[in-house]
Design an enzyme around this catalytic site. Structure first.
Site, mmCIF file in Angstrom:
data_model
loop_
_atom_site.group_PDB
_atom_site.id
_atom_site.type_symbol
_atom_site.label_atom_id
_atom_site.label_comp_id
_atom_site.label_asym_id
_atom_site.label_seq_id
_atom_site.Cartn_x
_atom_site.Cartn_y
_atom_site.Cartn_z
ATOM 1 N N ARG A 224 29.707 40.622 95.692
ATOM 2 C CA ARG A 224 28.659 40.822 95.190
ATOM 3 C C ARG A 224 27.734 41.931 95.397
ATOM 4 O O ARG A 224 28.053 41.926 96.509
ATOM 5 C CB ARG A 224 27.462 39.476 95.145
ATOM 6 C CG ARG A 224 28.032 38.952 93.741
ATOM 7 C CD ARG A 224 28.012 39.116 92.383
ATOM 8 N NE ARG A 224 28.177 38.084 90.841
ATOM 9 C CZ ARG A 224 29.320 37.582 90.851
ATOM 10 N NH1 ARG A 224 30.662 38.654 91.003
ATOM 11 N NH2 ARG A 224 29.475 36.130 90.183
ATOM 12 N N HIS A 272 34.047 45.401 87.823
ATOM 13 C CA HIS A 272 33.747 44.271 87.796
ATOM 14 C C HIS A 272 35.425 43.617 87.263
ATOM 15 O O HIS A 272 35.521 42.664 85.910
ATOM 16 C CB HIS A 272 32.540 43.741 87.250
ATOM 17 C CG HIS A 272 32.499 42.383 87.537
ATOM 18 N ND1 HIS A 272 31.234 42.065 88.226
ATOM 19 C CD2 HIS A 272 32.842 41.238 87.839
ATOM 20 C CE1 HIS A 272 31.460 40.875 88.611
ATOM 21 N NE2 HIS A 272 32.120 40.518 88.249
HETATM 22 P P1 NAP Z 1 32.470 30.073 97.049
HETATM 23 O O1 NAP Z 1 33.839 29.125 97.933
HETATM 24 O O2 NAP Z 1 31.342 29.574 97.190
HETATM 25 O O3 NAP Z 1 32.597 30.082 98.909
HETATM 26 C C1 NAP Z 1 31.342 31.142 99.370
HETATM 27 C C2 NAP Z 1 31.786 31.938 101.108
HETATM 28 O O4 NAP Z 1 30.639 32.260 101.341
HETATM 29 C C3 NAP Z 1 32.191 30.337 102.218
HETATM 30 O O5 NAP Z 1 32.450 30.530 102.940
HETATM 31 C C4 NAP Z 1 30.449 30.406 102.294
HETATM 32 O O6 NAP Z 1 30.352 29.986 103.608
HETATM 33 C C5 NAP Z 1 30.049 31.916 102.474
HETATM 34 N N1 NAP Z 1 28.446 31.681 102.547
HETATM 35 C C6 NAP Z 1 27.074 31.825 101.722
HETATM 36 N N2 NAP Z 1 26.603 32.149 101.702
HETATM 37 C C7 NAP Z 1 26.951 32.667 102.958
HETATM 38 C C8 NAP Z 1 25.584 33.221 103.816
HETATM 39 N N3 NAP Z 1 24.300 33.159 103.838
HETATM 40 N N4 NAP Z 1 26.031 33.107 105.428
HETATM 41 C C9 NAP Z 1 27.943 33.235 105.571
HETATM 42 N N5 NAP Z 1 28.323 32.956 104.192
HETATM 43 C C10 NAP Z 1 28.381 32.190 104.232
HETATM 44 O O7 NAP Z 1 32.911 31.265 96.173
HETATM 45 P P2 NAP Z 1 34.175 31.832 96.149
HETATM 46 O O8 NAP Z 1 34.626 30.931 94.794
HETATM 47 O O9 NAP Z 1 35.208 32.343 97.176
HETATM 48 O O10 NAP Z 1 34.209 33.298 95.661
HETATM 49 C C11 NAP Z 1 32.914 34.075 96.097
HETATM 50 C C12 NAP Z 1 32.904 35.452 95.392
HETATM 51 O O11 NAP Z 1 33.383 35.905 95.119
HETATM 52 C C13 NAP Z 1 31.943 34.782 93.949
HETATM 53 O O12 NAP Z 1 30.344 34.901 94.696
HETATM 54 C C14 NAP Z 1 31.732 35.859 93.416
HETATM 55 O O13 NAP Z 1 29.616 36.866 93.297
HETATM 56 C C15 NAP Z 1 32.242 36.982 93.610
HETATM 57 N N6 NAP Z 1 33.737 36.799 92.212
HETATM 58 C C16 NAP Z 1 33.764 38.044 92.333
HETATM 59 C C17 NAP Z 1 34.901 38.216 91.402
HETATM 60 C C18 NAP Z 1 35.268 39.588 90.868
HETATM 61 O O14 NAP Z 1 35.788 39.936 89.364
HETATM 62 N N7 NAP Z 1 34.517 40.912 91.324
HETATM 63 C C19 NAP Z 1 35.381 37.371 90.587
HETATM 64 C C20 NAP Z 1 35.008 35.854 90.989
HETATM 65 C C21 NAP Z 1 34.186 35.643 92.161
HETATM 66 P P3 NAP Z 1 30.618 28.093 103.651
HETATM 67 O O15 NAP Z 1 32.063 27.830 103.545
HETATM 68 O O16 NAP Z 1 29.995 28.032 104.774
HETATM 69 O O17 NAP Z 1 29.829 27.865 102.328
#
Ligand code: NAP
Length: 309
Positions: A224, A272
């Site tokens: 993000r 994106h």
């Molecule tokens: P997720 O499964 O919710 O994982 C988020 C990770 O970030 C987890 O490991 C979480 O820690 C960590 N995190 C959250 N807040 C934190 C903090 N304050 N300090 C340290 N670590 C933190 O999400 P995901 O499915 O992997 O997706 C990640 C992000 O990718 C999404 O939120 C989205 O914004 C982005 N995304 C982008 C695209 C694109 O096309 N560019 C597509 C899809 C998603 P914990 O393991 O401890 O919970």
């Protein structure tokens, strides 16, 4: 018969309908699926915030909102939504992200640009070092971050991962907490960020954080845009402390025409496109969650409203 409201940007319903029908049938469920159903008759809402539905209050009978997107910051910010919310964790989306991250990390690791654009025909025959000698850090070890970290480790990179809570991912040095963040950033040569947009991750990559990276480090951010301090990144690039940034996500999207990222030689802008939810695999996830709810089982990928992701 269940009733599913589908609300997303125009064109999506046509792509999803047959996959949703097949996935529900495979779970032994039948449903009427539509984009315009009477709100009080709707059982589930398949949802992206880019669609017409913004007010959830008339959906008095609905049991859950099933997001089509992995990033849920815009849905969590909707004060009319009190229903359980599941985010999208989709095998198709995950593969897309792994391929995007692997491609852009390899570009920086191998220094491909020097050979792709070489108008002076410079013959600098210095081989890149091996991946095992390249320190890569992945911030965020969730569904996408952990998959990317594993894939990079599979390519041989020396991978460190960082998450909010303590975590173990085989083959990855896993760190957490603020001390862990400093350690994860220290000396990283390629930094990949897959953190969600929350108040806690806002400008996490500021000047001080970027200063911890190895001299000439590269950044790949498909998470993000709010995680990054744009001005701090531009300063680090201008001073040569960072060599390049590949950015897929931005504070304002589409990235405004006059944003300095477009013109900066040290920035690659991708619009994106890193990873997209795929109708076939995502429909199976949605159908499984509906089956679970109907059977009184907990939903998969339930969003923690407190944490914001
Ligand atoms: P997720 O499964 O919710 O994982 C988020 C990770 O970030 C987890 O490991 C979480 O820690 C960590 N995190 C959250 N807040 C934190 C903090 N304050 N300090 C340290 N670590 C933190 O999400 P995901 O499915 O992997 O997706 C990640 C992000 O990718 C999404 O939120 C989205 O914004 C982005 N995304 C982008 C695209 C694109 O096309 N560019 C597509 C899809 C998603 P914990 O393991 O401890 O919970």
């Amino acid at each position: 018969m269940l009733r599913l409201l589908f609300s997303a940007r125009p064109g999506q319903f046509e792509l999803y309908l047959s996959h949703l029908e097949a996935a529900l049938e495979a779970k032994g469920l039948t449903a009427e699926i539509g984009t315009e159903l009477p709100p009080e008759a709707v059982d589930y809402i398949v949802y992206a915030p880019s669609g017409p539905l913004q007010d959830f209050t008339p959906f008095t009978r609905a049991k859950a909102v099933l997001s089509l997107w992995a990033g849920v910051e815009r849905i969590v910010a909707n004060p009319t939504l009190t229903l359980p919310l599941a985010r999208m964790v989709d095998g198709g989306l995950e593969r897309g992200m792994v391929e995007y991250v692997a491609g852009h990390v390899l570009r920086h690791h191998l220094g491909m640009d020097a050979h792709i654009v070489n108008p002076g025909r410079a013959w600098v025959n210095v081989s890149p070092k091996l991946a095992r000698d390249r320190r890569v850090t992945v911030l965020g070890l969730g569904a996408l971050g952990a998959a990317c970290a594993r894939a990079l480790a599979g390519l041989g990179f020396d991978v460190t991962g960082w998450s909010r809570r303590e975590k173990a991912v085989e083959g990855i040095r896993c760190l957490s907490g603020s001390d862990g963040l400093a350690e994860a950033l220290d000396g990283a040569e390629i930094l990949v960020t897959l953190l969600p947009q929350t108040p806690q991750t806002e400008r996490m990559l500021d000047a001080a954080a970027l200063a911890r990276l190895a001299a000439g480090a590269a950044l790949v951010n498909p998470g993000r845009g709010t995680v990054l301090d744009d001005e701090a990144l531009l300063a680090a690039l201008d001073e040569g402390r960072l060599s390049h940034a590949t950015l897929d996500v931005f504070r304002v999207e589409p990235l405004p025409d006059d944003h300095p990222f477009w013109a900066h030689p040290g920035v690659t802008v991708t619009p994106h496109i890193a990873a997209e939810t795929r109708p076939e695999t995502a429909s199976a996830v949605i159908a499984e969650n509906i089956r679970r709810m109907e059977a009184g089982e907990p939903l998969l990928h339930l969003v923690d409203r407190e944490a914001g992701y």
